[in-house]
Enzyme design. Structure first.
Site, PDB file in Angstrom:
ATOM      1  N   ASN A 162       4.299   4.442  -2.595  1.00 34.15           N
ATOM      2  CA  ASN A 162       5.080   3.915  -3.713  1.00 34.15           C
ATOM      3  C   ASN A 162       6.335   4.747  -3.906  1.00 34.15           C
ATOM      4  O   ASN A 162       7.088   4.905  -2.926  1.00 34.15           O
ATOM      5  CB  ASN A 162       4.235   3.634  -4.973  1.00 34.15           C
ATOM      6  CG  ASN A 162       3.418   4.749  -5.552  1.00 34.15           C
ATOM      7  OD1 ASN A 162       2.443   5.166  -4.977  1.00 34.15           O
ATOM      8  ND2 ASN A 162       3.783   5.236  -6.713  1.00 34.15           N
ATOM      9  N   ASP A 163       6.599   5.250  -5.080  1.00 30.73           N
ATOM     10  CA  ASP A 163       7.925   5.785  -5.425  1.00 30.73           C
ATOM     11  C   ASP A 163       8.565   6.732  -4.404  1.00 30.73           C
ATOM     12  O   ASP A 163       7.887   7.610  -3.871  1.00 30.73           O
ATOM     13  CB  ASP A 163       7.835   6.622  -6.711  1.00 30.73           C
ATOM     14  CG  ASP A 163       7.047   5.970  -7.801  1.00 30.73           C
ATOM     15  OD1 ASP A 163       6.661   4.816  -7.658  1.00 30.73           O
ATOM     16  OD2 ASP A 163       6.801   6.655  -8.804  1.00 30.73           O
ATOM     17  N   GLN A 201       5.538   8.870  -2.739  1.00 37.66           N
ATOM     18  CA  GLN A 201       4.154   8.806  -3.201  1.00 37.66           C
ATOM     19  C   GLN A 201       3.324   8.167  -2.094  1.00 37.66           C
ATOM     20  O   GLN A 201       3.617   7.047  -1.654  1.00 37.66           O
ATOM     21  CB  GLN A 201       4.082   7.966  -4.483  1.00 37.66           C
ATOM     22  CG  GLN A 201       4.691   8.654  -5.689  1.00 37.66           C
ATOM     23  CD  GLN A 201       3.787   9.761  -6.204  1.00 37.66           C
ATOM     24  OE1 GLN A 201       2.834   9.510  -6.904  1.00 37.66           O
ATOM     25  NE2 GLN A 201       4.091  11.007  -5.830  1.00 37.66           N
ATOM     26  N   TRP A 223      -3.115   1.996  -3.602  1.00 37.27           N
ATOM     27  CA  TRP A 223      -2.857   3.243  -4.326  1.00 37.27           C
ATOM     28  C   TRP A 223      -4.152   4.054  -4.428  1.00 37.27           C
ATOM     29  O   TRP A 223      -5.238   3.500  -4.596  1.00 37.27           O
ATOM     30  CB  TRP A 223      -2.315   2.890  -5.719  1.00 37.27           C
ATOM     31  CG  TRP A 223      -1.802   4.070  -6.478  1.00 37.27           C
ATOM     32  CD1 TRP A 223      -0.537   4.560  -6.449  1.00 37.27           C
ATOM     33  CD2 TRP A 223      -2.537   4.910  -7.373  1.00 37.27           C
ATOM     34  NE1 TRP A 223      -0.437   5.660  -7.272  1.00 37.27           N
ATOM     35  CE2 TRP A 223      -1.644   5.899  -7.856  1.00 37.27           C
ATOM     36  CE3 TRP A 223      -3.851   4.944  -7.813  1.00 37.27           C
ATOM     37  CZ2 TRP A 223      -2.031   6.892  -8.755  1.00 37.27           C
ATOM     38  CZ3 TRP A 223      -4.237   5.934  -8.707  1.00 37.27           C
ATOM     39  CH2 TRP A 223      -3.341   6.894  -9.166  1.00 37.27           C
ATOM     40  N   SER A 260       4.986  11.611  -9.043  1.00 34.89           N
ATOM     41  CA  SER A 260       6.404  11.618  -8.687  1.00 34.89           C
ATOM     42  C   SER A 260       7.167  12.813  -9.235  1.00 34.89           C
ATOM     43  O   SER A 260       6.801  13.387 -10.263  1.00 34.89           O
ATOM     44  CB  SER A 260       7.066  10.334  -9.182  1.00 34.89           C
ATOM     45  OG  SER A 260       6.685   9.283  -8.342  1.00 34.89           O
ATOM     46  N   TRP A 311       4.822  -3.033  -9.567  1.00 35.42           N
ATOM     47  CA  TRP A 311       3.433  -3.016 -10.005  1.00 35.42           C
ATOM     48  C   TRP A 311       3.076  -4.426 -10.456  1.00 35.42           C
ATOM     49  O   TRP A 311       3.855  -5.107 -11.116  1.00 35.42           O
ATOM     50  CB  TRP A 311       3.245  -2.014 -11.158  1.00 35.42           C
ATOM     51  CG  TRP A 311       3.384  -0.603 -10.683  1.00 35.42           C
ATOM     52  CD1 TRP A 311       4.380   0.265 -10.998  1.00 35.42           C
ATOM     53  CD2 TRP A 311       2.506   0.101  -9.800  1.00 35.42           C
ATOM     54  NE1 TRP A 311       4.185   1.477 -10.360  1.00 35.42           N
ATOM     55  CE2 TRP A 311       3.038   1.398  -9.626  1.00 35.42           C
ATOM     56  CE3 TRP A 311       1.317  -0.222  -9.124  1.00 35.42           C
ATOM     57  CZ2 TRP A 311       2.436   2.365  -8.815  1.00 35.42           C
ATOM     58  CZ3 TRP A 311       0.721   0.744  -8.321  1.00 35.42           C
ATOM     59  CH2 TRP A 311       1.271   2.011  -8.178  1.00 35.42           C
TER      60      TRP A 311
HETATM   61  C1  FRU Z   1       5.577   4.811 -10.894  1.00 31.59           C
HETATM   62  C2  FRU Z   1       4.424   5.773 -11.041  1.00 31.59           C
HETATM   63  C3  FRU Z   1       4.885   7.065 -11.623  1.00 31.59           C
HETATM   64  C4  FRU Z   1       3.866   8.038 -11.147  1.00 31.59           C
HETATM   65  C5  FRU Z   1       3.539   7.501  -9.785  1.00 31.59           C
HETATM   66  C6  FRU Z   1       2.107   7.636  -9.377  1.00 31.59           C
HETATM   67  O1  FRU Z   1       5.455   3.910  -9.869  1.00 31.59           O
HETATM   68  O2  FRU Z   1       3.395   5.186 -11.824  1.00 31.59           O
HETATM   69  O3  FRU Z   1       5.055   7.032 -13.015  1.00 31.59           O
HETATM   70  O4  FRU Z   1       4.345   9.330 -11.095  1.00 31.59           O
HETATM   71  O5  FRU Z   1       3.877   6.140  -9.784  1.00 31.59           O
HETATM   72  O6  FRU Z   1       1.910   7.247  -8.062  1.00 31.59           O
END
Ligand code: FRU
Length: 487
Positions: free
Chosen positions: A37-38, A54, A62, A98, A295
């Site tokens: 992710n991020d 991430q 996830w 993140s 999301w």
């Molecule tokens: C955003 C988020 C962040 C967090 C991360 C966890 O996509 O929810 O707020 O740090 O992803 O993976």
């Protein structure tokens, strides 16, 4: 190296070979195997651009968060680096969430959110941690993490929703801006430190974004102003293209407060854009990259069992226009990917015409469409039979839309059709012309309009393989198109 980090790397090495590459983008960085992710720690260090992310190596969904890592010398080719962090200390045993990077004294300082062991309510506290990267490869966590613990929060702030630190050096000391759930709504908090280790709350940096939480704050200087980007959770659904929109405000950064007026502006009108980070390159350009998923959506690459899920957007140069709006432009470097130019002038568009010379699922296209004698215009991409990703413009309403509802696998659990498979917003014509810049890379489409003020990012998983392109219009449009294969 901890055994958790070693196990993550070994797993990646094994799983990489099992990935089905049918839908892997060719030009965009996508996760080698597992889940992404991020973007994290996006920075320029020792001559290279570093992009962490991430990462969950064990499945294409996830899970406990690690940090993956790429480097690039040209924003086009991304070299995979060893997994950078695993949840392997008491301060981040629930996950390394993140965070961002600051280059200081030839070291890359990484500030990220660590999830503490679960408490009696079965939840993790979120607290800010530090790590250092000296050689561009290995990341060493600070032994006294967390550096900003939950006790530094102001009254009423939720210690379970306190994350995503953005670090900067400002006015002679260090500042971190984090996301925080306040009593009534989301807020960004500012903390200050002289030595990166001891931090004190400075105050509420911003709270004008709406929703119950504004996560992943990005704060950067552009055109003499400060731009702040956040991802809003619990946003008013009627106003936005997706459940958790990414919005920004432009203003002045005064005494650790964002002074700005007006409503937050949507940064991307497509279905899949989240948690972008911005870094300044030595030539002064501010470059943004985001995660191409939202999301609430599920990557079909996961549902199909392809062993991967997660793509980044193409890097975009950020500028500010005279009205204080951000403009996004694909970075110049991406021109390197252009092959086999095709130029079509004066294409009269009415009934649907197939442009076979433009077929292909790795393609860039610049269109200038004269709408003077047309009421609407439709561009279909990734077309096989009735299936296509549809870009359409309606002159009466001025709405430009991207729609993946007729294109392949829905981005949902079990492929249930999406309720709203499109994003749309108003785009003005310029002297009667609609100007579009499109990138297609296998399973991602990015559309730039209105000189980069309106951008649409969406993932798409067509079932067919023809990747045809067609144009149609009500009335008669006239198009000029320049296009390239991307390789
Ligand atoms: C955003 C988020 C962040 C967090 C991360 C966890 O996509 O929810 O707020 O740090 O992803 O993976």
């Amino acid at each position: 190296m901890s055994k958790e980090l070693e196990r993550a790397q070994q797993t990646l090495n094994e799983k990489r070979a099992q990935v089905n590459r049918r839908y892997k983008p060719v030009c965009h960085p996508s996760v080698p195997a597992g889940w992404l992710n991020d973007p994290n720690g996006f920075s320029y260090f020792q001559g290279k651009v570093h992009l962490f992310y991430q990462y969950h190596p064990y499945d294409s969904v996830w899970g406990p968060m690690h940090w993956g890592h790429w480097v690039s010398e040209d924003l086009v080719n991304w070299q995979e680096m060893p997994v950078a962090m695993a949840p392997d200390t008491n301060a981040d045993i629930g996950g390394c969430f993140s965070g961002s990077a600051l280059i200081e004294n030839d070291e890359m300082v990484l500030i990220y959110t660590g999830l503490s062991p679960k408490d009696e309510t079965d939840r993790h506290f979120q607290q800010q941690c530090m790590a250092v990267c000296r050689d561009g490869v290995h990341v060493e966590k600070y032994e006294h993490n967390p550096i900003i613990d939950r006790f530094a929060l102001p009254e009423g702030a939720d210690p379970y929703d306190f994350r995503d630190p953005k670090i900067q050096k400002k006015d002679g000391s260090y500042r971190v801006v984090t996301a925080s759930k306040g009593e009534k709504h989301g807020q960004l908090l500012a903390f200050r430190s002289d030595d990166l280790k001891n931090w004190k709350l400075s105050g509420v940096y911003a709270d004008q974004f709406g929703g119950f939480m504004a996560e992943c704050p990005e704060v950067f200087e552009v055109g003499g102003k400060t731009a702040v980007i956040v991802c809003v959770m619990g946003a008013d659904q009627t106003k936005y293209p997706c459940r958790q929109p990414v919005v920004y405000m432009v203003g002045d950064d005064v005494n650790d407060q964002l002074i700005s007026s007006g409503d937050p502006i949507v940064l991307d009108w497509g279905l899949d854009f989240y948690a972008p980070q911005v870094t300044r390159l030595p030539d002064g350009r501010q470059i943004m990259i985001g995660w191409a998923l939202s999301w609430g959506h599920v990557s079909p690459a996961h549902t199909l069992g392809h062993g991967w899920a997660g793509t980044m957007t193409l890097p975009r140069e950020m500028t500010l226009d005279a009205n204080g709006q951000l403009c996004q432009k694909p970075v110049e470097e991406w021109k390197k990917l252009r092959r086999d130019e095709v130029c079509l002038e004066n294409v009269k568009v009415g009934e649907e015409i197939i442009l076979s010379e433009l077929a292909g699922d790795k393609r860039e296209m610049v269109l200038d469409v004269d709408m003077t004698a047309a009421d609407s215009f439709t561009l279909k991409l990734l077309k096989t039979g009735d299936e296509a990703f549809v870009v359409s413009y309606d002159k009466a309403t001025g709405l430009l839309r991207t729609d993946r509802g007729q294109c392949g696998y829905p981005c949902t659990e079990n492929f249930v059709p999406e309720e709203k498979p499109y994003g749309e917003t108003v785009v003005p014509l310029v002297d009667g012309h609609l100007k579009l810049h499109v990138f297609v890379d296998v399973s991602i489409v990015e559309l730039f309009a209105d000189e980069g003020r309106k951008v649409f990012t969406s993932i798409v998983f067509p079932k067919g393989e023809d990747a045809g392109v067609s144009l149609s219009a009500q009335g008669e449009a006239c198009a000029a198109i320049t296009s390239w294969k991307l390789a």
